[in-house]
Write an enzyme that holds these catalytic residues in place. Sequence first.
Site, PDB file in Angstrom:
ATOM      1  N   TYR A   1      37.180  20.923  73.121  1.00 28.21           N
ATOM      2  CA  TYR A   1      38.564  20.176  73.235  1.00 28.21           C
ATOM      3  C   TYR A   1      38.323  18.837  73.215  1.00 28.21           C
ATOM      4  O   TYR A   1      37.578  18.022  73.545  1.00 28.21           O
ATOM      5  CB  TYR A   1      39.339  20.540  74.695  1.00 28.21           C
ATOM      6  CG  TYR A   1      39.802  21.848  74.982  1.00 28.21           C
ATOM      7  CD1 TYR A   1      41.203  22.094  74.366  1.00 28.21           C
ATOM      8  CD2 TYR A   1      38.794  22.641  75.449  1.00 28.21           C
ATOM      9  CE1 TYR A   1      41.534  23.349  74.953  1.00 28.21           C
ATOM     10  CE2 TYR A   1      39.453  24.084  75.823  1.00 28.21           C
ATOM     11  CZ  TYR A   1      40.664  24.457  75.650  1.00 28.21           C
ATOM     12  OH  TYR A   1      41.295  25.535  75.752  1.00 28.21           O
TER      13      TYR A   1
ATOM     14  N   TYR B   1      34.171  28.759  75.374  1.00 26.81           N
ATOM     15  CA  TYR B   1      33.227  27.247  75.809  1.00 26.81           C
ATOM     16  C   TYR B   1      32.771  27.826  77.413  1.00 26.81           C
ATOM     17  O   TYR B   1      33.675  28.614  78.144  1.00 26.81           O
ATOM     18  CB  TYR B   1      34.246  26.375  75.744  1.00 26.81           C
ATOM     19  CG  TYR B   1      35.644  26.305  76.162  1.00 26.81           C
ATOM     20  CD1 TYR B   1      35.616  26.168  77.740  1.00 26.81           C
ATOM     21  CD2 TYR B   1      36.542  26.915  75.653  1.00 26.81           C
ATOM     22  CE1 TYR B   1      37.053  26.114  78.333  1.00 26.81           C
ATOM     23  CE2 TYR B   1      38.172  26.913  76.140  1.00 26.81           C
ATOM     24  CZ  TYR B   1      37.859  26.789  77.586  1.00 26.81           C
ATOM     25  OH  TYR B   1      39.247  26.689  78.094  1.00 26.81           O
TER      26      TYR B   1
ATOM     27  N   ARG C   1      34.380  30.948  79.006  1.00 26.06           N
ATOM     28  CA  ARG C   1      35.778  31.567  78.627  1.00 26.06           C
ATOM     29  C   ARG C   1      35.522  32.276  77.288  1.00 26.06           C
ATOM     30  O   ARG C   1      35.159  31.766  76.170  1.00 26.06           O
ATOM     31  CB  ARG C   1      36.725  30.231  78.562  1.00 26.06           C
ATOM     32  CG  ARG C   1      36.978  29.585  79.687  1.00 26.06           C
ATOM     33  CD  ARG C   1      37.838  30.257  80.822  1.00 26.06           C
ATOM     34  NE  ARG C   1      38.743  31.237  80.549  1.00 26.06           N
ATOM     35  CZ  ARG C   1      39.870  31.271  80.132  1.00 26.06           C
ATOM     36  NH1 ARG C   1      40.398  30.049  79.988  1.00 26.06           N
ATOM     37  NH2 ARG C   1      40.672  32.333  79.939  1.00 26.06           N
TER      38      ARG C   1
ATOM     39  N   HIS D   1      40.267  31.461  73.091  1.00 29.47           N
ATOM     40  CA  HIS D   1      41.827  31.422  73.183  1.00 29.47           C
ATOM     41  C   HIS D   1      42.545  30.271  72.946  1.00 29.47           C
ATOM     42  O   HIS D   1      41.927  29.187  72.404  1.00 29.47           O
ATOM     43  CB  HIS D   1      41.888  31.824  74.749  1.00 29.47           C
ATOM     44  CG  HIS D   1      41.671  30.578  75.829  1.00 29.47           C
ATOM     45  ND1 HIS D   1      40.175  30.632  76.083  1.00 29.47           N
ATOM     46  CD2 HIS D   1      42.170  29.406  75.962  1.00 29.47           C
ATOM     47  CE1 HIS D   1      40.148  29.327  76.690  1.00 29.47           C
ATOM     48  NE2 HIS D   1      41.143  28.526  76.566  1.00 29.47           N
TER      49      HIS D   1
ATOM     50  N   HIS E   1      46.022  28.216  73.859  1.00 25.28           N
ATOM     51  CA  HIS E   1      47.072  27.958  75.065  1.00 25.28           C
ATOM     52  C   HIS E   1      48.663  28.128  74.225  1.00 25.28           C
ATOM     53  O   HIS E   1      48.440  27.521  73.352  1.00 25.28           O
ATOM     54  CB  HIS E   1      46.861  26.751  75.968  1.00 25.28           C
ATOM     55  CG  HIS E   1      45.506  26.600  76.500  1.00 25.28           C
ATOM     56  ND1 HIS E   1      45.533  27.190  77.962  1.00 25.28           N
ATOM     57  CD2 HIS E   1      44.329  26.461  76.377  1.00 25.28           C
ATOM     58  CE1 HIS E   1      44.281  26.924  78.476  1.00 25.28           C
ATOM     59  NE2 HIS E   1      43.276  26.543  77.136  1.00 25.28           N
TER      60      HIS E   1
HETATM   61 FE   FE2 Z   1      41.338  26.584  77.314  1.00 26.15          FE
END
Ligand code: FE2
Lengths: 248, 186
Positions: A113, A152, A162, A165, A167
């Site tokens: 991110y 990640y 995770r 995905h 958000h």
């Molecule tokens: Fe996330």
Amino acid sequence: MESSQADINREIEAAAQQPGGPQPKLDYPSYRSSILRHPKQPPHLIDPESVELWAPAFGHRDVAVDEADLTIQHAGTPIGERIVVTGRVLDGDGHPVANQLVEVWQANAAGRYRHQRDQHPAPHDPNFTGVGRMLTGPDGTYRFQTIKPGPYPWRNHLNAWRPAHIHFSLFGTDFTQRLVTQMYFPGDPLFPLDPIYQSITDPKARDLLIAQYDHEVTTPEWSTGYRWDVVLTGTHRTPLESDIEETA
Amino acid sequence: MSAVPGQTVGPFFHLGLEYDAMNELVPPGNPKAVRLHGTVRDGNGDPVPDAVLEIWQADPQGAVLRQPGSLRRDGWTFTGWGRAATGADGHYQFFTLEPGATEPGTAPFFAVTVFARGLMDRLFTRAYLPDVPELSSDPLLSAVAEDRRHTLITTREPDGLVFDVRLQGDDETVFLTYPRLRDAWS
Ligand SMILES: [Fe+2]
């Protein structure tokens, strides 16, 4: 002591024995950060009143058309698998939610991110921020172009990862329909290992978070396509004729 | 139709949800601006530094405005909607106007949505204005146990209206659910 994935798997399996319905369990200790952050009192049931019967309105003044393309925000082209994600936002009675705000954010193709608190040592992509906004059309359709995010690691337990995905933040036509959730990709091998996804103990409800590959959305020589429809809860107002757009 | 389940807003929501002046429903210098602020705390009483709150409210005359412009504030249009993230100390703040009653004889409130890392799904609550005679006849406040009622009412301090949120534990905030949410989930 840090938990292992095997510990978490056992906890997930135990929690699944007591199904909690189609919403995530707020009290779901395998997601360690939820332990001190879930209310212990049941929510108080009320009929919505006043502003709760309405949602805020957003318009073209709020969102530029090019904010729906996450691949054109920098001088160069982001690295990764170019995809289109599209679908319709509907209320619980099947009416389209027209002209309403959809916000999305995600990791880059490497699973990083653009956020100072993301310490995963995967590369940033100078050509990818990972943020998009759009308004739904008259039939509730949203559509954006991006690159497929990578999975990640996170620090919930040892070797926690995770599933990939995106958000999503969505509004309905009344306040009570507000939804923030995550959209997943079909067939992700990390699904059974992820306490956030598994906090929804009803498998049919979990499936509602998975987009479907759609070759009709795929475009030649350019990008693959995914379809994901979002059904919100029902509105508490009797819809006015003017709220209901043609769905043809 | 089955409603799509919620998921936590996660630790990186600032990336997707933050924008300029998101917590300024009116510019802070507006002579009528009121500061609505507070701290979000967890079950240990520790501040929650990664929560995000949204408010949705009537204007001072009690009108529910459905005006665009919350994402690109023009410094003039009052939209009645805003968003604020907590800082490292768990504190958030909005600059806004005090809402009016939308129906005569009712108590004005801010409708509040709370999201956080570690919180699986969003929570709804209300922040009522204090010192309003209609509080004593409000249907929600009357239905809530007396010792928890204060969690729904702001306090008027020299530095603004204070509304603290306690996610868990002693003084846990009263959170709300609505009939159609239950329908969809049962
Ligand atoms: Fe996330």
